[in-house]
Design an enzyme around this catalytic site. Structure first.
Site, PDB file in Angstrom:
ATOM      1  N   GLY A  99       0.810  -1.218   0.000  1.00 57.41           N
ATOM      2  CA  GLY A  99       0.000   0.000   0.000  1.00 57.41           C
ATOM      3  C   GLY A  99       0.839   1.261   0.000  1.00 57.41           C
TER       4      GLY A  99
ATOM      5  N   VAL B  18      10.616  -1.170  -6.991  1.00 60.93           N
ATOM      6  CA  VAL B  18      11.435  -2.378  -6.919  1.00 60.93           C
ATOM      7  C   VAL B  18      10.902  -3.196  -5.755  1.00 60.93           C
ATOM      8  CG1 VAL B  18      13.778  -3.297  -6.788  1.00 60.93           C
ATOM      9  CG2 VAL B  18      13.410  -0.955  -7.579  1.00 60.93           C
TER      10      VAL B  18
ATOM     11  N   PHE C  97     -14.933   1.020  15.455  1.00 60.69           N
ATOM     12  CA  PHE C  97     -13.700   0.264  15.670  1.00 60.69           C
ATOM     13  C   PHE C  97     -13.173   0.643  17.048  1.00 60.69           C
ATOM     14  CE2 PHE C  97     -10.466  -1.749  12.668  1.00 60.69           C
ATOM     15  CZ  PHE C  97     -11.385  -2.604  12.111  1.00 60.69           C
TER      16      PHE C  97
ATOM     17  N   GLN D 248       2.574  -4.103  18.522  1.00 56.26           N
ATOM     18  CA  GLN D 248       1.172  -4.376  18.833  1.00 56.26           C
ATOM     19  C   GLN D 248       0.868  -5.871  18.714  1.00 56.26           C
ATOM     20  OE1 GLN D 248      -2.176  -2.771  16.203  1.00 56.26           O
ATOM     21  NE2 GLN D 248      -2.571  -1.914  18.217  1.00 56.26           N
TER      22      GLN D 248
ATOM     23  N   HIS E 233      -2.203  -8.334  18.486  1.00 56.18           N
ATOM     24  CA  HIS E 233      -3.637  -8.259  18.190  1.00 56.18           C
ATOM     25  C   HIS E 233      -4.367  -9.295  19.024  1.00 56.18           C
ATOM     26  CE1 HIS E 233      -7.412  -8.101  16.064  1.00 56.18           C
ATOM     27  NE2 HIS E 233      -6.970  -7.103  15.330  1.00 56.18           N
TER      28      HIS E 233
ATOM     29  N   LEU F  50      -5.343 -13.642  11.197  1.00 55.98           N
ATOM     30  CA  LEU F  50      -6.090 -12.625  11.918  1.00 55.98           C
ATOM     31  C   LEU F  50      -7.602 -12.755  11.762  1.00 55.98           C
ATOM     32  CD1 LEU F  50      -5.749  -9.750  13.385  1.00 55.98           C
ATOM     33  CD2 LEU F  50      -6.381  -8.858  11.166  1.00 55.98           C
TER      34      LEU F  50
ATOM     35  N   GLU G  19     -10.802  -7.039  13.800  1.00 58.10           N
ATOM     36  CA  GLU G  19     -11.478  -6.296  14.850  1.00 58.10           C
ATOM     37  C   GLU G  19     -12.901  -5.937  14.422  1.00 58.10           C
ATOM     38  OE1 GLU G  19      -9.001  -3.531  16.778  1.00 58.10           O
ATOM     39  OE2 GLU G  19     -10.589  -2.050  17.001  1.00 58.10           O
TER      40      GLU G  19
ATOM     41  N   ARG H 167      -6.575  -2.318  21.634  1.00 58.02           N
ATOM     42  CA  ARG H 167      -6.041  -3.672  21.455  1.00 58.02           C
ATOM     43  C   ARG H 167      -5.166  -4.163  22.593  1.00 58.02           C
ATOM     44  NH1 ARG H 167      -4.887  -3.376  14.941  1.00 58.02           N
ATOM     45  NH2 ARG H 167      -7.096  -3.530  14.433  1.00 58.02           N
TER      46      ARG H 167
ATOM     47  N   HIS I  56       1.340  -8.348  15.669  1.00 59.53           N
ATOM     48  CA  HIS I  56       0.528  -7.846  14.576  1.00 59.53           C
ATOM     49  C   HIS I  56       1.129  -6.650  13.850  1.00 59.53           C
ATOM     50  CE1 HIS I  56      -3.034  -7.051  12.275  1.00 59.53           C
ATOM     51  NE2 HIS I  56      -3.256  -5.895  12.851  1.00 59.53           N
TER      52      HIS I  56
ATOM     53  N   ARG J 166      -1.362   1.453  18.320  1.00 59.09           N
ATOM     54  CA  ARG J 166      -2.053   1.896  17.117  1.00 59.09           C
ATOM     55  C   ARG J 166      -3.529   1.542  17.195  1.00 59.09           C
ATOM     56  NH1 ARG J 166      -3.821  -0.526  12.252  1.00 59.09           N
ATOM     57  NH2 ARG J 166      -2.825  -2.519  12.711  1.00 59.09           N
TER      58      ARG J 166
HETATM   59  C1  LIG Z   1      -3.551  -9.472   8.902  1.00 56.65           C
HETATM   60  C2  LIG Z   1      -3.478  -7.984   8.980  1.00 56.65           C
HETATM   61  C3  LIG Z   1      -4.640  -7.228   8.985  1.00 56.65           C
HETATM   62  C4  LIG Z   1      -4.583  -5.844   9.047  1.00 56.65           C
HETATM   63  N1  LIG Z   1      -5.754  -5.130   9.030  1.00 56.65           N
HETATM   64  C5  LIG Z   1      -5.685  -3.770   9.031  1.00 56.65           C
HETATM   65  C6  LIG Z   1      -6.865  -2.993   8.933  1.00 56.65           C
HETATM   66  O1  LIG Z   1      -7.972  -3.501   8.843  1.00 56.65           O
HETATM   67  N2  LIG Z   1      -6.759  -1.653   8.931  1.00 56.65           N
HETATM   68  C7  LIG Z   1      -5.560  -1.019   9.025  1.00 56.65           C
HETATM   69  O2  LIG Z   1      -5.514   0.200   9.004  1.00 56.65           O
HETATM   70  N3  LIG Z   1      -4.416  -1.748   9.099  1.00 56.65           N
HETATM   71  C8  LIG Z   1      -4.455  -3.095   9.106  1.00 56.65           C
HETATM   72  N4  LIG Z   1      -3.288  -3.816   9.195  1.00 56.65           N
HETATM   73  C9  LIG Z   1      -2.007  -3.127   9.117  1.00 56.65           C
HETATM   74  C10 LIG Z   1      -1.709  -2.741   7.689  1.00 56.65           C
HETATM   75  O3  LIG Z   1      -2.368  -3.610   6.798  1.00 56.65           O
HETATM   76  C11 LIG Z   1      -0.224  -2.806   7.363  1.00 56.65           C
HETATM   77  O4  LIG Z   1       0.474  -2.067   8.301  1.00 56.65           O
HETATM   78  C12 LIG Z   1       0.046  -2.220   6.008  1.00 56.65           C
HETATM   79  O5  LIG Z   1      -0.731  -2.843   5.017  1.00 56.65           O
HETATM   80  C13 LIG Z   1       1.497  -2.308   5.615  1.00 56.65           C
HETATM   81  O6  LIG Z   1       1.631  -1.788   4.321  1.00 56.65           O
HETATM   82  P1  LIG Z   1       3.046  -1.507   3.710  1.00 56.65           P
HETATM   83  O7  LIG Z   1       2.835  -0.940   2.357  1.00 56.65           O
HETATM   84  O8  LIG Z   1       3.832  -0.695   4.675  1.00 56.65           O
HETATM   85  O9  LIG Z   1       3.717  -2.928   3.626  1.00 56.65           O
HETATM   86  P2  LIG Z   1       3.363  -4.295   2.757  1.00 56.65           P
HETATM   87  O10 LIG Z   1       2.007  -4.257   2.192  1.00 56.65           O
HETATM   88  O11 LIG Z   1       3.770  -5.407   3.620  1.00 56.65           O
HETATM   89  O12 LIG Z   1       4.359  -4.154   1.572  1.00 56.65           O
HETATM   90  C14 LIG Z   1       5.738  -4.319   1.712  1.00 56.65           C
HETATM   91  C15 LIG Z   1       6.328  -4.376   0.340  1.00 56.65           C
HETATM   92  O13 LIG Z   1       7.729  -4.282   0.443  1.00 56.65           O
HETATM   93  C16 LIG Z   1       8.327  -5.260  -0.354  1.00 56.65           C
HETATM   94  N5  LIG Z   1       9.638  -5.546   0.243  1.00 56.65           N
HETATM   95  C17 LIG Z   1       9.923  -5.870   1.522  1.00 56.65           C
HETATM   96  N6  LIG Z   1      11.237  -6.030   1.688  1.00 56.65           N
HETATM   97  C18 LIG Z   1      11.809  -5.797   0.475  1.00 56.65           C
HETATM   98  C19 LIG Z   1      13.129  -5.814  -0.013  1.00 56.65           C
HETATM   99  N7  LIG Z   1      14.154  -6.105   0.764  1.00 56.65           N
HETATM  100  N8  LIG Z   1      13.341  -5.549  -1.323  1.00 56.65           N
HETATM  101  C20 LIG Z   1      12.299  -5.274  -2.150  1.00 56.65           C
HETATM  102  N9  LIG Z   1      11.037  -5.238  -1.729  1.00 56.65           N
HETATM  103  C21 LIG Z   1      10.795  -5.494  -0.440  1.00 56.65           C
HETATM  104  C22 LIG Z   1       7.349  -6.408  -0.384  1.00 56.65           C
HETATM  105  O14 LIG Z   1       7.529  -7.148  -1.548  1.00 56.65           O
HETATM  106  C23 LIG Z   1       6.032  -5.660  -0.411  1.00 56.65           C
HETATM  107  O15 LIG Z   1       5.703  -5.325  -1.737  1.00 56.65           O
HETATM  108  C24 LIG Z   1      -3.338  -5.212   9.136  1.00 56.65           C
HETATM  109  C25 LIG Z   1      -2.170  -5.959   9.136  1.00 56.65           C
HETATM  110  C26 LIG Z   1      -2.235  -7.337   9.075  1.00 56.65           C
HETATM  111  C27 LIG Z   1      -0.957  -8.102   9.115  1.00 56.65           C
END
Ligand SMILES: Cc1cc2nc3c(=O)[nH]c(=O)nc-3n(C[C@H](O)[C@H](O)[C@H](O)COP(=O)(O)OP(=O)(O)OC[C@H]3O[C@@H](n4cnc5c(N)ncnc54)[C@H](O)[C@@H]3O)c2cc1C
Ligand code: SF4
Ligand code: FES
Lengths: 297, 609
Positions: free
Chosen positions: B13, B32, B113, B233, B235, B245, B248, B281, B346, B381
């Site tokens: 994201g 990348v 929530f 955190q 969960h 998971l 919530e 939480r 979590h 959080r």
């Molecule tokens: C099961 C679950 C449910 C959740 N539900 C909610 C919710 O309902 N609401 C909410 O607000 N939050 C929620 N969260 C938290 C939230 O979803 C995450 O914190 C958030 O999606 C993380 O997004 P991100 O883009 O930071 O990382 P990610 O989506 O994990 O993306 C990381 C990216 O980095 C890449 N990457 C990692 N290391 C490397 C590397 N060395 N080289 C190249 N690429 C790399 C991976 O390929 C991936 O594309 C939830 C988390 C979990 C685990």
């Protein structure tokens, strides 16, 4: 790739412990004791659920650049069985305990990242979502794990997904409304019914199982395939996009290698881990396409 | 060498949002990522995205809830920027076609929530993250943004100035997983780390296998401090067997927690007399474990979450995915039986220190999403605040790197933001064992961007070759398992000094063992053995930062419970724990929390739910 493969038994003994420093060995000794303590507890618990059982998995192996692996073969691993164990768990166990070169994709282990679609006992399935206990005769016969058929194998269970991605992108898989509401914080209203209509189609996780199960896709490399057509459905049926865009979308799926190739064999629908009614969606688009043409004739 | 204006590392994201924002500024941007973007863990998010969208709600209330939720360890400029921008970001998603759940009038639905004073969580069934990830990836495809998928970034290419605040990041080194080729990537505008969570430091986690803390570990070793790492955190509702998971959203819709005696524990034992199941939480996670510890757990391990009374229609409409998860991963039919749940790792509230523009103290290096710490989550959080965070701050980091002027940041970064002069003793010297790959010359000689990137490629080439060539040694999986085990045993929901010290000792042993690690698979084709080995090193570094921070923080705040310190000590501890690698001689120091917002100051209050 040839389907003729040799079979070979692989040693399934754990790695030997490396040499340790005195300080380390003291720590490790404590650690082992703690671990042993836990193991005892664990055993006590699992004995009740009759552990001691193992499953035998037979895994496809291939690596184009490693001597002895450039000829495809199957390796057999014996993995201790526990309740709730999935095919992915068994693969991870085999890799972490017996052969760290065993290669497969996986990440979320909860059926959402779509990276571990495999061919298990002759069916396309997600490794993480497939309970070993749900496979027939799982304790008495071998579980066969192969890469997705009709895709080029990169190594072991990893297939090349490029073609699948290309087909997905060919249907212009992005929302493209004719016009947006005035005002930055104004929403595009969408009926609950309309959301309901596209709901199933939005669940696709790009795992490629459907494409791999489709005979037509296997014979016609240009066929868009069930996943891409489902993606087209997702947008064509979204009322927020507007009529002119829908028209363009229908033009894409009506082309020679589009919906008309589908012979309603339902194999895609059967294997989709997200229960998307793929064949139904393809049929519905066929009907739309017919209506569409009638408009002009 | 690959050259772009802006490089985004990670396609989840945060990375996708950053890439779109940079592209909108006219930058040539590339992503990348070690996984194809749609495989990122953002796809697993279930519950929702918070934003003050309705007239009866306000960004000020959202900001206040977030500050309170953080237990007053969040920085007001971050929290206010976040709460003000979240609505626009959510509507953005809606305009990109995100299939949100809808009200009868066709507007986006919102639900209650934990810890929120208004039902402001927007959602798409119980698979919000999946839809958000795919919607944004679709927009990346629409814009033709280049994606290097299945490329693993192993190292940042920074200049070798002595002081990290003088360093510049010119790019990174990445490894093409399919071919084994190492390549340099250069970026003139900036490099944005968006690598996600670090749950793999623990063995019972909701996080994906790919969430190995690569971003914080790489930034930390390049000289950026990591902030509030102890704030993890847990969960309260994860499935006992896998850590999968249970959103919530189930409690948001009215799900109830029961102990073995069939009592509604949150009220029966006074854990949260007002909010009950919807307390924040940390409160619910401790309540459940207390039940288990006092013998009222089921099978001595978990409690029950019951949603049967909500009725089939409502469950299918809003929580259908939960039925599938409970069925597929625990064999329980949520319509017929209560679901077993227990706390699991979590989310990392801490991470790479950044300001509101996403910038770190190293010029040209940004971070966003779960790997970063702005800081807005502080010690706890609120559910539904991570997804809007990565939209708001991913967007800002991308826009800033792409050239937009976002104004001066109010959150100071780097060692110059230190609050106290005196040195704080690090309880155990972290990372003290040299693992042979920290060779920043630190003489300021390496400044030319091409040379910097080439130099780092050479260093990585040697590292990879030596790992591949070694014939025998320790399998990384054993080291990783030891780390995960000790973290779960000792650095969990309940923390005690002796356990934390034990964990640090175990981590030191893991570090020593890691020196003998070898990669059994000699192949350059799709060598996951090699990738996992490099990740394991990152896991050790982040695990150590978490544990050290936890040992140093002698108070009880938010998710950080300490047996010996059962109160929140505002006098001494309204400050961020900082850890700077300092070329292998880590420094622990503190920086003040900013409680002054634009027009008001947030007064620390007792958190009661
Ligand atoms: C099961 C679950 C449910 C959740 N539900 C909610 C919710 O309902 N609401 C909410 O607000 N939050 C929620 N969260 C938290 C939230 O979803 C995450 O914190 C958030 O999606 C993380 O997004 P991100 O883009 O930071 O990382 P990610 O989506 O994990 O993306 C990381 C990216 O980095 C890449 N990457 C990692 N290391 C490397 C590397 N060395 N080289 C190249 N690429 C790399 C991976 O390929 C991936 O594309 C939830 C988390 C979990 C685990
Ligand atoms: S439609 Fe189903 S089987 Fe096909 S790629 Fe999507 S999720 Fe997989
Ligand atoms: S591991 Fe993600 S779908 Fe199976």
């Amino acid at each position: 790739m040839s389907t003729e493969v040799q079979e070979q038994e692989t040693e399934t003994e754990a790695e030997t412990e490396p040499a340790e420093s005195p300080h380390q060995s003291r720590r490790m000794e404590q650690k082992r004791q703690r671990a042993a303590q836990r193991d005892l507890e664990e055993e006590a618990r699992t004995e009740i659920d009759d552990a001691e059982e193992t499953v035998e998995i037979k895994v496809f192996r291939f690596d184009p650049e490693v001597a002895g692996k450039e000829e495809p073969r199957f390796d057999t691993f014996h993995v201790p069985f526990f309740k709730g164990m999935t095919v992915l768990d068994a693969l991870i166990y085999a890799r972490d305990h017996y052969d760290s070169s065993l290669t497969f994709r996986h990440s979320c282990r909860q059926a959402i990242c779509g990276s571990d679609a495999l061919f298990v006992n002759g069916t396309q399935r997600l490794g993480c979502k497939t309970q070993i206990a749900d496979l027939e005769d799982h304790l008495s016969s071998t579980i066969r794990i192969e890469p997705l058929p009709h895709q080029e194998v990169v190594k072991d269970l990893v297939v090349d997904m490029e073609h699948f991605y290309d087909q997905m992108e060919a249907v212009e898989p992005f929302f493209d409304a004719d016009e947006l509401p005035d005002g930055e914080l104004e929403e595009q209203r969408q009926d609950r019914e309309n959301r309901e209509k596209i709901k199933m189609s939005t669940r696709c996780i790009w795992c490629g199982a459907c494409m791999s199960s489709c005979n037509i896709a296997a014979g016609d490399n240009e066929y868009l395939g069930p996943a891409a057509i489902n993606k087209a459905y997702r947008f064509a049926m979204d009322e927020r996009e507007g009529e002119s865009r829908k028209q363009e979308r229908l033009n894409i799926i009506e082309q020679e290698h589009g919906v008309w190739r589908c012979q309603t064999q339902f194999s895609c629908t059967e294997v989709c881990p997200k229960d998307i009614p793929l064949t139904e969606h393809i049929q519905e688009l066929k009907r739309e396409a017919v209506k569409n043409n009638l408009k002009f004739w | 060498m690959h050259e772009h204006d802006v490089l985004v590392i990670g396609g989840g994201g945060a990375g996708l949002r950053a890439a779109i924002a940079a592209h909108e500024e006219g930058a040539d941007v590339a992503i990348v990522t070690k996984l194809h973007p749609v495989r990122s863990h953002t796809g697993a998010a279930e519950g929702g995205i918070n934003a003050a969208l309705r007239d009866a709600d306000s960004w000020e209330d959202h900001a206040y809830d977030t500050m309170k939720g953080s237990d007053f360890l969040g920085d007001a400029p971050a929290i206010e920027t976040f709460a003000k921008n979240a609505p626009e970001e959510v509507i953005n998603l809606e305009h990109w076609g995100m299939p949100f759940s809808r009200e009868d009038d066709g507007r986006v639905s919102q639900r209650p929530f934990g810890g929120l004073s208004f039902p402001r969580t927007t959602y798409a069934g119980a698979e919000t993250g999946h839809h958000m990830l795919h919607t944004m990836y679709e927009q990346v495809v629409k814009r033709g943004i280049e994606v290097y998928d299945e490329w693993y970034v192993t190292r940042l290419a920074v200049t070798d100035h002595d002081d990290p605040e003088d360093r510049v990041c010119h790019g990174c080194v990445a490894y093409d997983i399919k071919t084994g080729e190492l390549a340099g990537f250069q970026a003139s505008g900036g490099v944005i780390l968006a690598t996600g969570g670090l749950g793999q430091a623990f063995d019972h986690t909701t996080n994906a296998v790919a969430n190995t803390g690569d971003g914080p570990a790489m930034a930390y070793r390049a000289g950026v401090p990591v902030e509030d790492m102890e704030m993890i955190q847990f969960h309260p509702t994860t499935l006992p067997s896998t850590g999968v998971l249970i959103s919530e959203g189930v409690r948001g819709e009215g799900g109830i927690l029961y102990n073995d005696e069939g009592e509604r524990l949150m009220f029966e034992y006074g854990y949260a007399n007002n909010e009950g199941e919807l307390a924040s939480r940390d409160v619910v996670a401790r309540a459940e474990l207390t039940e288990v510890n006092e013998g009222r757990g089921i099978d001595d391990e978990y409690v029950h979450l019951d949603m049967r009374h909500l009725g089939e229609e409502r469950i299918l409409d809003r929580l259908e995915n939960i039925l599938h998860l409970a069925e597929d991963f625990e064999g329980v039919d949520g319509l017929e039986e209560p679901m077993p749940v227990k706390p699991g790792q979590h989310y990392a509230m801490g991470g790479i220190e950044v300001d509101e523009n996403g910038e770190t103290c190293i010029d040209g290096l940004y971070a966003a999403g779960e790997c970063a710490c702005v800081s807005m989550h502080g010690a706890n959080r609120l559910g539904g605040n991570a997804l809007p965070e990565l939209l708001v701050f991913g967007g800002r980091a991308g826009a800033h790197a792409g050239g937009r002027d976002l104004g001066e940041a109010q959150i100071p970064t780097g060692q110059s933001a230190k609050s106290e002069d005196e040195d704080v003793d690090t309880p155990v010297a972290p990372g003290a064992i040299d693992t042979g790959d920290e060779d920043v010359a630190a003489d300021g000689a390496l400044v030319d961007p091409d040379e910097v990137v080439d130099h780092h490629v050479d260093v990585e080439e040697q590292r990879v070759e030596s790992l591949l060539e070694k014939d025998d040694g320790v399998n990384h999986a054993e080291v990783r398992a030891d780390v995960q085990e000790t973290m779960t045993q000792n650095v969990n929901v309940f923390r005690e000094e002796s356990n934390l010290k034990e964990a640090l000792e175990d981590l030191r042993v893991a570090r020593e063992r890691y020196q003998d690690v070898y990669v059994r698979d000699p192949s350059r084709t799709f060598n996951t053995d090699l990738i996992h080995t490099i990740e394991t090193r990152n896991i050790i570094d982040v695990a150590e930062a978490i544990t050290l921070g936890a040992l140093a923080r002698e108070e009880f705040r938010g998710a950080h419970w300490r047996a010996e310190h059962q109160e929140r000590k505002d006098e001494d501890w309204i400050k961020h724990t900082m850890l700077a690698w300092n070329d292998g001689n880590p420094d622990l120091y503190y920086k003040p929390v900013i409680l002054e917002g634009e027009d008001k100051t947030y007064e620390p209050k007792e958190r009661s739910y």
